[in-house]
Design a protein around this motif. Structure first.
Motif, PDB file in Angstrom:
ATOM      1  N   TYR A 681       0.863  -1.198   0.000  1.00 11.48           N
ATOM      2  CA  TYR A 681       0.000   0.000   0.000  1.00 11.48           C
ATOM      3  C   TYR A 681       0.889   1.235   0.000  1.00 11.48           C
ATOM      4  N   ILE A 682       0.760   2.073  -1.023  1.00 11.84           N
ATOM      5  CA  ILE A 682       1.523   3.324  -1.120  1.00 11.84           C
ATOM      6  C   ILE A 682       0.584   4.465  -0.728  1.00 11.84           C
ATOM      7  N   ASP A 687      -5.518   8.055   3.908  1.00  6.13           N
ATOM      8  CA  ASP A 687      -6.835   7.422   3.850  1.00  6.13           C
ATOM      9  C   ASP A 687      -6.818   6.192   4.742  1.00  6.13           C
ATOM     10  N   TYR A 688      -7.941   5.477   4.801  1.00  5.57           N
ATOM     11  CA  TYR A 688      -8.113   4.367   5.730  1.00  5.57           C
ATOM     12  C   TYR A 688      -7.962   3.013   5.044  1.00  5.57           C
ATOM     13  N   GLY A 689      -7.574   3.009   3.779  1.00  8.56           N
ATOM     14  CA  GLY A 689      -7.542   1.762   3.027  1.00  8.56           C
ATOM     15  C   GLY A 689      -6.591   0.738   3.590  1.00  8.56           C
ATOM     16  N   LEU A 690      -5.410   1.149   4.048  1.00  7.87           N
ATOM     17  CA  LEU A 690      -4.423   0.219   4.597  1.00  7.87           C
ATOM     18  C   LEU A 690      -4.984  -0.508   5.809  1.00  7.87           C
ATOM     19  N   GLU A 691      -5.564   0.224   6.734  1.00  8.82           N
ATOM     20  CA  GLU A 691      -6.120  -0.396   7.944  1.00  8.82           C
ATOM     21  C   GLU A 691      -7.307  -1.284   7.608  1.00  8.82           C
ATOM     22  N   ALA A 692      -8.137  -0.857   6.646  1.00  6.39           N
ATOM     23  CA  ALA A 692      -9.291  -1.671   6.263  1.00  6.39           C
ATOM     24  C   ALA A 692      -8.844  -3.021   5.717  1.00  6.39           C
ATOM     25  N   LEU A 693      -7.812  -3.038   4.892  1.00  7.11           N
ATOM     26  CA  LEU A 693      -7.320  -4.305   4.339  1.00  7.11           C
ATOM     27  C   LEU A 693      -6.771  -5.208   5.443  1.00  7.11           C
ATOM     28  N   ARG A 694      -6.103  -4.619   6.413  1.00 10.84           N
ATOM     29  CA  ARG A 694      -5.610  -5.425   7.529  1.00 10.84           C
ATOM     30  C   ARG A 694      -6.765  -6.111   8.244  1.00 10.84           C
ATOM     31  N   VAL A 700      -0.992  -7.213   4.218  1.00 12.94           N
ATOM     32  CA  VAL A 700      -0.751  -5.912   3.623  1.00 12.94           C
ATOM     33  C   VAL A 700       0.293  -5.170   4.439  1.00 12.94           C
ATOM     34  N   GLU A 701       1.136  -4.418   3.747  1.00  8.79           N
ATOM     35  CA  GLU A 701       2.100  -3.563   4.426  1.00  8.79           C
ATOM     36  C   GLU A 701       2.248  -2.267   3.652  1.00  8.79           C
ATOM     37  N   GLU A 702       2.577  -1.210   4.382  1.00 10.88           N
ATOM     38  CA  GLU A 702       2.811   0.070   3.718  1.00 10.88           C
ATOM     39  C   GLU A 702       4.188   0.051   3.071  1.00 10.88           C
ATOM     40  N   VAL A 703       4.238   0.488   1.834  1.00  8.76           N
ATOM     41  CA  VAL A 703       5.503   0.570   1.111  1.00  8.76           C
ATOM     42  C   VAL A 703       6.188   1.872   1.520  1.00  8.76           C
ATOM     43  N   GLY A 704       7.325   1.765   2.187  1.00  7.63           N
ATOM     44  CA  GLY A 704       8.009   2.938   2.709  1.00  7.63           C
ATOM     45  C   GLY A 704       8.684   3.760   1.639  1.00  7.63           C
ATOM     46  N   PRO A 705       9.081   4.988   1.996  1.00  3.27           N
ATOM     47  CA  PRO A 705       9.698   5.895   1.021  1.00  3.27           C
ATOM     48  C   PRO A 705      10.970   5.324   0.377  1.00  3.27           C
ATOM     49  N   VAL A 720      -1.604  -1.042  -4.139  1.00  4.64           N
ATOM     50  CA  VAL A 720      -2.720  -0.111  -4.002  1.00  4.64           C
ATOM     51  C   VAL A 720      -2.140   1.275  -3.767  1.00  4.64           C
ATOM     52  N   LEU A 721      -2.516   2.221  -4.597  1.00  4.43           N
ATOM     53  CA  LEU A 721      -2.065   3.601  -4.461  1.00  4.43           C
ATOM     54  C   LEU A 721      -3.153   4.416  -3.790  1.00  4.43           C
ATOM     55  N   GLY A 722      -2.798   5.107  -2.702  1.00  3.52           N
ATOM     56  CA  GLY A 722      -3.762   5.887  -1.938  1.00  3.52           C
ATOM     57  C   GLY A 722      -4.249   7.110  -2.694  1.00  3.52           C
ATOM     58  N   ILE A 723      -5.232   7.764  -2.110  1.00  2.00           N
ATOM     59  CA  ILE A 723      -5.863   8.902  -2.777  1.00  2.00           C
ATOM     60  C   ILE A 723      -4.849  10.024  -3.012  1.00  2.00           C
ATOM     61  N   ARG A 724      -4.952  10.652  -4.148  1.00  2.00           N
ATOM     62  CA  ARG A 724      -4.190  11.844  -4.536  1.00  2.00           C
ATOM     63  C   ARG A 724      -2.681  11.606  -4.459  1.00  2.00           C
ATOM     64  N   VAL A 725      -2.274  10.388  -4.727  1.00  2.00           N
ATOM     65  CA  VAL A 725      -0.870  10.047  -4.564  1.00  2.00           C
ATOM     66  C   VAL A 725       0.023  10.784  -5.553  1.00  2.00           C
ATOM     67  N   TYR A 726      -0.461  10.995  -6.779  1.00  2.00           N
ATOM     68  CA  TYR A 726       0.377  11.658  -7.780  1.00  2.00           C
ATOM     69  C   TYR A 726       0.482  13.160  -7.528  1.00  2.00           C
ATOM     70  N   GLU A 727      -0.404  13.685  -6.713  1.00  2.00           N
ATOM     71  CA  GLU A 727      -0.367  15.096  -6.345  1.00  2.00           C
ATOM     72  C   GLU A 727       0.543  15.330  -5.144  1.00  2.00           C
TER      73      GLU A 727
END
Length: 894
Positions: A681-682, A687-694, A700-705, A720-727
């Motif tokens: 999860y990037i 947003d709450y998507g990472l926790e929801a998937l858990r 699931v794990e967050e992909v670090g910088p 999974v790319l979180g909201i407004r990631v390209y911004e």
């Protein structure tokens, strides 16, 4: 002090003008402060601007009117912007409303206006005024608008919106409609006759303008253009440049703006006038008597000559102060300012006993008296500083109060004391004074350069209320805030009465004057700290419960039939100086079991926090639906604490407490995930998507910088790319080729909603567009019927069968920033439409990319998942479970 003088000080205290912030010039720039005050003290000009949201306002026009023309300005925002998006953090709803309220306050400090609100809660984007009034009782919001007009009493009202469909957002349309209606209703004595105080007195504004901004074809040219790009030597920049700094305070809405040089204008169209025709408007105040003399002429004939003579002398002193103001020696303006202050005092003496006819002039003079007093203190370089010893205080405990008076100017100060009330020094809450620390209570004399200090230790009484925002004291009535128990605060950004304050008085002896100027002052206490990296900082003093009780996770998705045990962590944070000890219990409804049932806690020291873990599980099958778990901390003295104290603290807004029940809602529903799926999860803007998937059981794990920077996504089946990631994540945009390569190699990429940067940047594997003109498609009706374009698609059949009922119970909206156009290699799967609009299919699209899949989903999962909406979880689980094999097999059969 004379009786007249005492009454004069009391009136000044009642009518406080908007403060002039040191932010507009160099820190401590008394010349700027004095100069801006002088622009406001000769005459009475009041303008009220009305819009729907924070950031609707024309900041350039407000700055020009207030800072340039010396008008009293205010912005009435119907809402606090609660329904918007948030680029700087996870806060949504009421918590976002707090941030955006603070952003408006910060903006007004710069452009010089006051800020008002109605009770309307921003429920989200809408497309018609009818929809807005379905959420907001029209007459109730109109009542609030009329209240502000009658209380602020503007001669000119500017509606940002016209009240037509061309305004776009339904709340914009509603704002324009209400502003147009309130222009007449505020003047009608039979409308809202039950209002009290100043709001009971009808007020007729002289002009109503509509702002003319870019509203597309047909908006027309502005008949009246006000120059906002004028360079102001006092400010060292133009009003437009100052306004762009003001506008940049709306950080949560990414409103940062360049401070452009040169010509700028704001356009207005006169739509109603009581002082002339609509076609010959020569200026915003043209035809309006804005003079103090004009108010004096309304007095009984016997009083007019004396009052007019006093006003003439006052104006003469003000003009002399302006001519005397010197950037190097601002004290040269002190004598004429003191003379003006004394003239105002004598004028109040003349007004005594005249009756109600004197009220308009008395109120106008009271505002000017506050401005003159502030200008005098700045010109005389007198600094008043009130500090509390702590930023978070607790009922029943001690806090220090330190008051400092610095005579930094060339004049002698005598009789400096703190005023008493009922035998106690005057502070802004019930308190007992325990000690006086090292100073005399006798009146003090300060020669130039000297500093006086009063230090106290006070005990806050047990009855001290928590610093809860007045409009959050009671639950909302639908999409209407409830205002209860604090009439003085109604319509204001936050509670009117500060927690701690001090009041004092002194005489300034200015040689050119034949009598000293008696100054009564009042100021609220702040906490002043020092950050070793950033230096001195200031925070408001807030009353907090001794214990904050927070639960993680904040919400839970529980697959129906699962009897597993899950950990829940309760975090206690102590703010009591004496510490807190007792028992923490975790309460669950019937059908659930918690282990252990309670735990002892013992927290010593302010700010000390500790987590306590409980295991929760169902004792057998439980009904689908919502189940509420609660945490309660009971101290050994019997005090109970069951609220989470959320400190909303960003550097550009005032620190604020948001209190909510210490509870977690577990949503039980049937849901499955593909076995063994590995998800990276990037995170985007949050947003709450990472926790929801858990909680749905995904690995699931967050992909670090660091891993993002390397473009290494090996080991994942799905990204999974979180909201407004390209911004918000330029590092993600920089490795987009690696993300697409991940899909080409057989992975699944799921991109949640992004804004215009997404199509413009060419980040999708194939060409896409979000449309032109009025922006990207969106569906704002959360109950909009769903049309499945391919009901048998694995997106809707594996592993959960998605049907119409899965789109029930959604909150605020279906989605936003839908695609408008896409390459044929994308397959749209859902169709929605708002009432009266054509269906749109850009909310969920899937495309094959090499051996993998690429998904763009603009459904508002970021709102639905934390709200515990079952169908959103089930659809999200299907997307993460989707495989290229299933997709390609199904597509081949079609």
């Amino acid at each position: 002090m004379t009786t007249t003088g005492r009454r004069f000080a009391w009136v000044v205290g009642l009518f406080v003008a908007a403060p002039l912030s040191a932010q507009i010039g160099p820190q401590g720039s008394s010349v700027v402060e004095v100069g801006l005050a002088l622009r406001q003290v000769d005459g009475v000009k009041r303008v009220l601007m009305i819009g729907a949201h924070p950031d609707d306002e024309d900041s350039s026009l407000l700055a020009t009117l207030a800072r340039g023309m010396g008008a009293e300005t205010a912005y009435l925002s119907l809402t606090r912007g609660d329904g918007g998006q948030n680029i700087i953090g996870p806060e949504l709803g009421e918590r976002l409303g707090i941030i955006r309220t603070g952003e408006l306050e910060a903006a007004r400090e710069l452009d010089g206006g006051r800020q008002f609100f109605t009770r309307a809660f921003d429920y989200g984007f809408s497309k018609s005024a009818a929809e807005a009034f379905a959420h907001w009782p029209r007459e109730e919001i109109l009542r609030d608008v009329v209240t502000v007009i009658r209380t602020f009493r503007p001669q000119v009202i500017i509606s940002v919106w016209a009240g037509t469909p061309r305004d776009g957002h339904g709340q914009h349309q509603a704002s324009g409609i209400l502003a147009n209606e309130a222009f007449d209703a505020a003047a009608d004595p039979f409308r809202f006759a039950d209002l009290t105080g100043n709001a009971a007195r009808p007020w007729r504004a002289e002009k109503l303008y509509h702002s003319v901004r870019s509203r597309g074809p047909g908006s027309g040219e502005a008949p009246l253009n006000i120059q906002t790009g004028t360079f102001d030597p006092l400010l060292g920049r133009s009003y437009h440049q100052l306004a762009m700094e003001s506008r940049s305070k709306h950080r949560s809405q990414e409103m940062g703006a360049a401070q452009a040089l040169g010509d700028r204008t704001s356009g207005l169209r006169l739509v109603r006038s009581h002082v002339g025709g609509l076609d010959d408007d020569r200026g915003i105040f043209a035809g309006i008597d804005t003079t103090l003399a004009g108010l004096a002429d309304r007095l009984p004939a016997r009083a007019v000559p004396g009052v007019q003579s006093a006003i003439t002398a006052y104006r003469s002193a003000i003009h002399e102060a302006g001519a005397s103001l010197d950037a190097v020696h601002p004290s040269r303006a002190a004598a004429p300012l003191g003379r003006a202050y004394l003239r105002l005092e004598s004028t109040f003496g003349l007004l005594r006993g005249i009756g109600d006819s004197a009220a308009p002039l008395a109120e106008a003079l009271a505002v000017r008296a506050g401005l003159v007093r502030s200008a005098l203190l700045n010109a005389a370089s007198v600094v008043i500083d009130v500090r509390a010893g702590d930023d978070l205080v607790v009922a029943g405990e001690d806090v220090t109060l330190d008051v400092r008076l610095w005579n930094g100017g060339p004049f002698r100060i005598e009789g400096a004391v703190l005023r008493s009330a009922g035998g106690e020094q005057d502070v802004g809450l019930p308190a007992e004074f325990l000690a006086v620390e090292g100073q005399t209570e006798a009146p003090q004399t300060l020669e130039p350069g000297e500093l006086a200090r009063w230090s106290y230790r006070i005990r806050l009484r047990e009855s001290l209320a928590t610093s809860r925002l007045y409009y959050l004291e009671a639950p909302r009535d639908g999409d209407l805030y409830r205002w209860t128990g604090d009439p003085a605060s109604e319509g204001l950004p936050r509670n009117a009465r500060p927690l701690l304050r001090a009041v004092g008085e002194f005489d300034i002896h200015i040689p050119e004057l034949d009598q000293p100027v008696h100054v009564v002052w009042g100021d609220h206490a702040e906490y002043v700290g020092v950050d070793r990296e950033l230096g001195e900082y200031r925070e408001p003093v807030l009353a907090t419960p001794a214990l904050s009780v927070a639960i993680e996770p904040a919400s839970m998705a529980w697959p129906e039939g699962s009897l597993e045990s899950r950990p829940v962590t309760v975090f206690l944070q102590n703010e009591s100086a004496s510490g807190s000890s007792g028992e923490l219990s975790f309460e669950v409804p019937d059908g659930w079991e918690v282990t252990p049932s309670s735990l002892r806690f013992d927290l010593r020291g302010e700010g000390v926090s500790r987590g306590f873990t409980f295991d929760v599980r169902p004792t057998g099958p439980v009904d689908a639906g919502e189940h509420v778990f609660r945490a309660v901390a009971t101290r050994d003295d019997g005090a109970r604490f069951d609220e989470h104290v959320d400190i909303i603290d960003y550097p550009h807004v005032e620190r604020t407490l948001y209190l909510r029940p210490a509870e977690v809602r577990a949503s039980v529903f049937p849901v499955r995930m593909r076995e063994g799926v590995r998800v990276g999860y990037i995170m985007g803007s949050g947003d709450y998507g990472l926790e929801a998937l858990r909680q749905l059981g995904a690995a699931v794990e967050e992909v670090g910088p660091d891993r993002v920077r390397e473009g290494d996504f090996s080991g994942y089946d799905v990204l999974v790319l979180g909201i407004r990631v390209y911004e918000t994540r330029p590092d993600v945009a920089a490795v987009n080729d690696r993300i697409l390569a991940f899909a080409e190699a057989g992975g699944t990429v799921i991109v949640q909603y992004n804004k215009y940067e997404y199509p413009r940047g060419g980040f999708a594997p194939y060409p896409v567009s979000m449309g032109r003109g009025r922006g990207a498609p969106r569906v704002t009706d959360e109950n909009s019927p769903v049309n499945f374009l391919d009901r048998e698609s694995p997106v809707f059949s594996t592993p959960n069968r998605i049907v119409e009922t899965d789109f029930e119970g959604w909150v605020q909206e279906r989605g936003l920033y839908f695609l408008a156009e896409w390459d044929d290699r994308f397959t749209p799967l859902l169709e929605f439409n708002d009432p009266g609009e054509a269906p749109t299919r850009g909310s969920l699209l899937v495309a094959s990319v090499g051996r993998g899949l690429y998904v763009y989903v603009a459904l508002a999962f970021f709102r639905q998942l934390p709200a515990g909406v079952p169908g959103a979880h089930r659809l999200f689980a299907n997307l993460v479970s989707l495989t290229a094999e299933d997709w390609n097999t199904h597509q081949a059969r079609r």
